[in-house]
Design an enzyme around this catalytic site. Structure first.
Site, PDB file in Angstrom:
ATOM      1  N   LYS A  33      11.708  -0.044  -0.763  1.00  0.00           N
ATOM      2  CA  LYS A  33      11.825   0.238   0.669  1.00  0.00           C
ATOM      3  C   LYS A  33      12.993  -0.545   1.251  1.00  0.00           C
ATOM      4  O   LYS A  33      13.268  -1.670   0.835  1.00  0.00           O
ATOM      5  CB  LYS A  33      10.555  -0.206   1.426  1.00  0.00           C
ATOM      6  CG  LYS A  33       9.296   0.500   1.022  1.00  0.00           C
ATOM      7  CD  LYS A  33       8.100  -0.059   1.792  1.00  0.00           C
ATOM      8  CE  LYS A  33       6.808   0.581   1.337  1.00  0.00           C
ATOM      9  NZ  LYS A  33       5.657   0.003   2.059  1.00  0.00           N
TER      10      LYS A  33
ATOM     11  N   TYR B   1      11.940   2.888   8.095  1.00  0.00           N
ATOM     12  CA  TYR B   1      11.881   2.662   6.656  1.00  0.00           C
ATOM     13  C   TYR B   1      12.662   3.744   5.916  1.00  0.00           C
ATOM     14  O   TYR B   1      12.526   4.914   6.239  1.00  0.00           O
ATOM     15  CB  TYR B   1      10.474   2.864   6.107  1.00  0.00           C
ATOM     16  CG  TYR B   1       9.356   2.067   6.626  1.00  0.00           C
ATOM     17  CD1 TYR B   1       8.775   1.111   5.804  1.00  0.00           C
ATOM     18  CD2 TYR B   1       8.801   2.300   7.872  1.00  0.00           C
ATOM     19  CE1 TYR B   1       7.676   0.403   6.228  1.00  0.00           C
ATOM     20  CE2 TYR B   1       7.710   1.585   8.305  1.00  0.00           C
ATOM     21  CZ  TYR B   1       7.153   0.636   7.478  1.00  0.00           C
ATOM     22  OH  TYR B   1       6.063  -0.068   7.903  1.00  0.00           O
TER      23      TYR B   1
ATOM     24  N   HIS C  23       0.703  -2.754   2.248  1.00  0.00           N
ATOM     25  CA  HIS C  23       0.731  -1.452   1.577  1.00  0.00           C
ATOM     26  C   HIS C  23       1.659  -1.435   0.366  1.00  0.00           C
ATOM     27  O   HIS C  23       2.677  -2.109   0.347  1.00  0.00           O
ATOM     28  CB  HIS C  23       1.194  -0.371   2.546  1.00  0.00           C
ATOM     29  CG  HIS C  23       0.374  -0.310   3.794  1.00  0.00           C
ATOM     30  ND1 HIS C  23       0.923  -0.039   5.019  1.00  0.00           N
ATOM     31  CD2 HIS C  23      -0.945  -0.485   4.007  1.00  0.00           C
ATOM     32  CE1 HIS C  23      -0.031  -0.045   5.947  1.00  0.00           C
ATOM     33  NE2 HIS C  23      -1.175  -0.319   5.350  1.00  0.00           N
TER      34      HIS C  23
ATOM     35  N   ASP D 232      -6.779  -0.703   7.027  1.00  0.00           N
ATOM     36  CA  ASP D 232      -6.102  -1.925   6.586  1.00  0.00           C
ATOM     37  C   ASP D 232      -7.058  -3.111   6.523  1.00  0.00           C
ATOM     38  O   ASP D 232      -6.916  -3.986   5.670  1.00  0.00           O
ATOM     39  CB  ASP D 232      -4.922  -2.252   7.504  1.00  0.00           C
ATOM     40  CG  ASP D 232      -3.716  -1.364   7.223  1.00  0.00           C
ATOM     41  OD1 ASP D 232      -3.717  -0.644   6.214  1.00  0.00           O
ATOM     42  OD2 ASP D 232      -2.767  -1.403   8.038  1.00  0.00           O
TER      43      ASP D 232
END
Length: 172
Positions: A72, A132, A62, A168
């Site tokens: 991130k 995250y 992603h 995905d």
């Protein structure tokens, strides 16, 4: 926190420094000044948790497109994962190269992923949880992905035949 830059410029594995005694441990996992000193984006605006029931679950790869690319900071808070980042930056000498690192609730490692990277992970045990911190808000129209088994990346995932979502699986 000890920062180790990966072969992908601007991406770091961060080792937490634990102070331990008979009660357990204490560690600092975030300090904006330390992140800035290491050239990292220190503006985090959102936190996310991904809980995964089964070993072999794969989420990724992603990223979010401009003008809202995301940095991130990723840590596994329960269980263990194989965390993967891929450099998608157009002018990077490491474009399309990847790095994988095991993150677990016990090893005290985090990964800092700069803007311009795809990110994914595969769980190495049941009931794994990932935390995250994100530098951008989620923009559904800019949320994109790359195929987890794209031949231009040649990622060596640790578990064959992953559990993966249709979304995905459908990235190109």
């Amino acid at each position: 926190m000890i920062f180790f830059e990966t072969k992908l410029k601007g991406a770091f594995v961060i080792q937490l420094e634990k102070i331990e005694d008979e009660r357990g441990f204490f560690t600092r996992s975030w300090d904006s000044k330390v992140f800035e000193k290491n050239g990292c984006n220190s503006k985090f605006v959102q936190c996310n948790i991904s809980f995964n029931n089964k070993k072999g679950t794969l989420r990724g790869m992603h990223y979010q497109e401009k003008p809202h690319e995301e940095a991130k900071l990723v840590r596994c808070t329960k269980g263990s994962i194989f965390d993967v980042i891929v450099d998608l930056r157009e002018n990077s000498i490491t474009k399309n190269q990847w790095v994988g690192i095991e993150l677990s609730e016990n090893n005290g490692k985090m990964v800092y992923i700069p803007e311009g990277f795809a990110h994914g992970f595969q769980t190495l045990e049941d009931n794994s949880e990932v935390f995250y911190q994100m530098s951008e808000y989620y923009f559904p129209d800019l949320s994109k992905g790359k195929k987890w088994n794209d031949p231009k990346f040649l990622i060596s995932w640790p578990i064959d035949d992953p559990i993966i979502s249709k979304k995905d699986e459908g990235w190109e």
